[in-house]
Design an enzyme around this catalytic site. Structure first.
Site, PDB file in Angstrom:
ATOM      1  CB  CYS A  29      -0.971  -0.035   1.182  1.00 21.95           C
ATOM      2  SG  CYS A  29      -2.354   1.104   1.000  1.00 21.95           S
TER       3      CYS A  29
ATOM      4  CG  HIS B 245      -3.798  -3.596   3.298  1.00 20.15           C
ATOM      5  ND1 HIS B 245      -2.593  -3.044   3.666  1.00 20.15           N
ATOM      6  CD2 HIS B 245      -4.545  -2.561   2.842  1.00 20.15           C
ATOM      7  CE1 HIS B 245      -2.609  -1.744   3.445  1.00 20.15           C
ATOM      8  NE2 HIS B 245      -3.780  -1.424   2.929  1.00 20.15           N
TER       9      HIS B 245
ATOM     10  CD  GLU C 214      -0.938  -5.541   5.487  1.00 17.39           C
ATOM     11  OE1 GLU C 214      -1.039  -6.183   4.419  1.00 17.39           O
ATOM     12  OE2 GLU C 214      -0.814  -4.300   5.529  1.00 17.39           O
TER      13      GLU C 214
END
Lengths: 231, 761
Positions: free
Chosen positions: A86, A203, A205
């Site tokens: 990002c 994302h 994560e």
């Protein structure tokens, strides 16, 4: 796998990516943007998500010139892994680690939602835990994720197989409707020519736990830790 | 306001030139305090007399500014205080009730939850983007000032009629502002509410709630201790923005309100993120004695609170205040509402270590004063005393009013039989789910980061947001809700209902409700009718909180939401927080599989008075709202929560606006699994489907379990009725053609994006 997660002023997903890396078995050390050297023995440098310097200039423009980025470029030049997620992708582009640039989403609005991606290839250090062509369900959260590059660069990325992920629908179809931000060729992430640097807008994560939306993001971090073991 | 702007210039051009050795009881003043000047500061003549009596001399202009900041409605709660005192605020799990920056509750394992909701209504109408950002920034600061790391925000928004020419612009700006701040700061938005009504045409409501997590034994407070300690200014520099913001929020609007734009502050989420990290680091390192954020009325309010709470005087030297602009007067510095600033009392000997942390984060750190034993609030600027006031009286002696009020006249109960359906029930359902209030709010919440921090278990679109606490197993549920048309018809029942609705939302995800924060938005309290609404709602809130063991731990009052004599609907927004002992045992609204039994829990009488059906489908906002029986509320809710925590239900949704039919549709649309409804509660079908009787839930259970669950409900005295089965790609209501989910979803999802694109009214 020793991962150095860089915190810039305004980074806000540094904790999230550290959690994902630890879950995959990596050792995480936190580094500061003002440092001039990476921690000894760093295998992976992570440029995390967030709004470095408030995104008040071009996104990533100031962070891309932070002290730690000299060390990061040197690390990448040695073939070391660099992962930009990002805002980290934007920083990587501004720092010259990856070609092209991220601009305002086509509809000019910030967007946060679940998003399917098509994994273009699985023979890289970042994707070996996935299948080639697999559709994964992760999320996006950005206002400036619209990837653009000049025609020549785009042709090179496509020609050399450097596109890592593309925005897709649930069935893996790469369509204009599945493109959340106007990125050229639905590009969600790209590699450096050596496949050691990856930048992506989504994302992974945040998708590492079945209780919190799913586990499709885990593969990326597990691939990296596995790549180090194999090396 | 133009006069005040002029005054600011005057103050800059005429810097006070006096040398003061010892503060004298009389401070000479260059600016004559005229009745007009007093009025422009929002002080009534009798309030000014009270102030004169208190200090025994004519005030300086700086002192007048300080007292106007401390005694306005927004900061002093002068109209609301005597009523707020009646609210229940205690429970064994309450660590800190109202009176601090935010409320604090204990959720066990040494973990505290810190939360509060606050309005930013007036500024958001004038400048929607900045008004909303600073609303979010202010409430986040309230939470981390207490030592908590924010883990979630919610927003409750009310806009005017979609046809009003300003509404689209306001929605666009407010949503972008809330997202712009929270996304950059890095906190997930987990829920809220958005509604439209013509009574908000001239005064929108922007209520933001923030929730944080802290160690229960490491909460920080505003109370300063000990004489001679350094008072430190931290964060962004002070500018001329927001001067008189709190005064603006304490007055009605008129046609010239747009001229107040200069009083709106500008938010900087990047600075706030740095301030958060620096504050938490400085606190963890043990350098902090007391801390107070600079919110409404900026430096004035924060410094007075720190001193007054600690029975100490405060002396500030404004020459040390980091300023963004040159030549700022004492008056301007004391009233600036520049954002992202903090005031701290640092432990003696810790100043250098504390400063090093702030420098690392690139933030200003300046010792600007010290605590004294004089109980005076002394302001020095360029070597001269600009103000010398009794510190405790500034807060304690603020005027307090028992304003006259008249009770809202009760409305008639509307019998279901007397409401003739204007269309078929399927048609009515489509109208409801595509209406501004009940349509999908995806266009809004997709502009908010809902997933950051990686703990969002239930994201917006359900009954309540759910966040995992650290690595679990605990979870936290949060909601913000109110039904303004109920409050308008009957403030007491409406107030009760708002609390019950929040309690029900938390229950419906499986949480045990623990405490609330209330954001009381009303019109001009000087009007007895409006004051009557306020008093009624507070009484209703209090009664529900007592009955449900759901105390108020923080809150905010926003009055004067009125333009050209038209007040908003009474809107006491309730932010509720509850805990899940095991977050894996939570419920969501989506049907999970075909062939499951759908059970309706709670009694249905078919109450159509003030229902969304009556308003949206019949075009009538009439009748008494549904009453809430709090004993039944608790009984039904406890039963449902027991089922969820035992892992026995596969989905759960509470029934609210639009009743049974809308709840069913939302459950079906969530994952695209339809339902066939075979049985409805007794009475006319439209009343059974759309009535808004309280204390009701829909749950699904595996078909084989249905009988057992109904039996247990009976034993517990809880009405339970099997109404149908899940499955298919449509929703079939008795006697109606089946409605394809794809069509329903399109109607539900399309309204807001189409409206914002200018395609519909």
């Amino acid at each position: 796998m020793k991962a150095a997660v860089i915190t810039f002023p305004g980074s806000n997903r540094d904790g999230d990516v550290a959690q994902a890396l630890r879950q995959a078995g990596a050792t995480v050390v936190h580094s500061w943007h003002g440092d001039t050297e990476l921690p000894k023995g760093t295998d992976l440098v992570v440029l995390p998500g967030g709004f470095s310097y408030g995104d008040y200039l071009r996104t990533g423009a100031i962070a891309g010139r932070a002290h730690i980025m000299d060390a990061t470029r040197a690390h990448a030049a040695r073939g070391g892994y660099v992962l930009g997620i990002c805002n980290g992708f934007q920083i990587a582009c501004e720092a010259g680690l990856l070609p092209g640039i991220l601009v305002r989403n086509a509809d000019l609005k910030f967007v946060c939602k679940r998003q399917h991606l098509k994994v273009e290839r699985n023979d890289t250090p970042y994707t070996r835990a996935y299948a080639k062509g697999q559709t994964i369900d992760v999320c996006i959260a950005h206002g400036e994720g619209n990837y653009i590059a000049d025609t020549e660069t785009l042709a090179r990325l496509e020609g050399e197989g450097l596109v890592a992920f593309r925005y897709a629908d649930a069935e893996g179809r790469v369509t204009p409707e599945a493109n959340p931000n106007g990125s050229l060729n639905n590009i969600a992430g790209i590699y450096s020519p050596g496949f050691n640097v990856l930048g992506l807008m989504p994302h992974p994560e945040n998708l590492i736990d079945s209780l919190v939306g799913g586990t499709d993001g885990r593969g990326l971090f597990e691939s990296l830790v596995g790549a180090k073991r194999a090396a | 306001m133009r006069c005040l702007a002029r005054l600011g210039t005057l103050c800059r051009l005429n810097p006070f030139r006096r040398t003061v050795r010892n503060p004298e009881p009389v401070i000479p003043n260059d600016i004559k305090i005229t009745p007009q000047l007093v009025a422009e500061h929002g002080l009534k003549p009798d309030e000014y007399q009270r102030f004169l009596h208190l200090i025994g001399r004519e005030p300086t202009i700086t002192e007048l500014g300080i007292v106007s900041a401390m005694w306005n409605e927004h900061c002093s709660y002068k109209s609301s205080k005597i009523h707020l005192k009646t609210l229940p605020t205690k429970a064994p799990w309450v660590i800190q009730g109202p009176g601090e920056n935010a409320g604090v509750i204990d959720i066990g394992d040494g973990i505290a939850i810190v939360f509060k909701m606050e309005s930013h209504n007036h500024p958001s109408y004038i400048e929607p983007y900045q008004g909303a950002t600073t609303g979010v920034g202010g409430i986040l600061r309230d939470v981390f000032t207490m030592g908590a790391r924010p883990i979630a925000v919610l927003d409750a928004l009310r806009f005017g009629d979609p046809d009003h020419p300003k509404t689209r612009h306001l929605v666009s700006g407010v949503v972008a502002g809330i997202g712009g701040y929270g996304n950059s700061f890095g906190v997930p938005n987990v829920g809220g509410a958005t509604g439209f009504h013509t009574r908000y045409d001239g005064n929108i409501l922007v209520n933001a709630m923030a929730v944080g997590i802290a160690r229960a034994d490491e909460i920080f407070y505003a109370k300063a201790t000990g004489v001679g300690k350094a008072i430190v200014y931290l964060g962004s520099k002070t500018g001329r923005d927001g001067i008189h913001g709190a005064t603006m929020a304490s007055a009605e609007f008129d046609d010239r309100s747009e001229e107040k734009r200069p009083t709106v502050q500008v938010g900087d989420p990047f600075a706030e993120k740095l301030l958060l990290e620096a504050c938490l680091e400085i606190m963890a390192a043990g350098h902090v004695d007391a801390i107070q954020d600079m919110g409404a009325a900026g430096l004035t309010c924060s410094a007075v609170e720190m001193g007054a709470k600690g029975d100490l005087g405060v002396e500030l030297d404004l020459d040390k205040v980091p300023c963004r602009e040159e030549g700022m007067s004492a008056y301007e510095m004391m009233l600036s509402e520049s954002q992202e600033r903090m005031l701290m009392v640092i432990k003696p000997g810790h100043e250098d270590a504390a400063e090093a942390i702030f420098k690392k984060w690139g933030l200003d750190f300046a010792v600007i004063g010290h605590t004294t034993d004089t109980l005076r609030f002394v302001i020095k600027h360029q070597g001269e005393v600009m103000a010398d006031l009794p510190i405790k009286e500034l807060g304690d002696e603020a005027p307090e009013y028992d304003r006259p009020w008249i009770e809202t006249a009760p409305q008639q109960r509307i019998a279901a039989e007397s409401v003739t359906p204007p269309c078929g029930n399927a048609e009515a359902l489509k109208k409801l789910i595509g209406s501004p209030d009940l349509s999908s709010k995806r266009w809004i919440y997709e502009q908010y980061d809902t997933l950051i921090l990686g703990n969002s278990v239930v994201t917006p679109g359900g009954d309540a947001g759910v966040i995992r606490i650290e690595e679990g197993p605990k979870g936290l549920a949060m909601t913000a809700d109110v039904t303004p048309r109920y409050c308008e018809a009957d403030p007491f029942e409406g107030g009760k209902q708002a609390v019950a609705e929040a309690w029900r939302n938390l229950t419906a995800v499986g949480a045990t409700p623990l405490a609330i924060t209330d954001n009381l938005n009303f019109g001009n309290p000087e009007k007895p009718e409006v004051m009557g609404q306020f008093v009624g709602a507070v009484r209703g809130i209090g009664e529900a909180c007592k009955a449900l063991d759901f105390p108020v731990v923080s809150g905010n009052v926003s009055l004067y939401n009125e333009t050209n004599g038209i007040s908003i609907l009474p809107t006491p927004t309730i932010g509720g927080v509850g805990v899940l002992a095991d977050v894996t045992k939570h419920a969501t609204i989506a049907f999970k599989a075909a062939g499951e039994a759908i059970l309706l829990i709670g009694e249905t009488q078919g109450w159509l008075g003030q229902s969304a059906y009556l308003a949206t489908v019949c075009g009538r906002e009439e009748g008494a709202p549904p009453p809430v029986d709090l004993a039944i509320e608790r009984r039904n809710g406890d039963f449902v929560r027991g089922l969820i925590t035992a892992g026995r239900v596969t989905a759960c949704h509470d029934l609210s606006d639009g009743g049974l039919a809308v709840a069913l549709t939302e459950m079906a649309m969530a994952k695209g699994i339809g339902a066939a409804i075979e049985a409805l509660p007794a009475g006319p079908a439209h009343a059974a489907l759309f009535g808004e009787d309280q204390a009701r839930y829909l749950v699904t259970v595996p078909a084989a379990q249905a009988e057992a669950v109904i039996g247990e409900a009976k034993a517990a005295g809880v009405p339970a009725l099997a109404i149908g089965r899940t499955g298919g790609a449509s929703l079939a209501l008795p006697g109606e053609p089946a409605l394809a989910l794809a069509e329903l979803r399109k109607i539900h999802e399309d309204w807001l994006p189409s409206y914002m694109a200018g395609k519909t009214a």
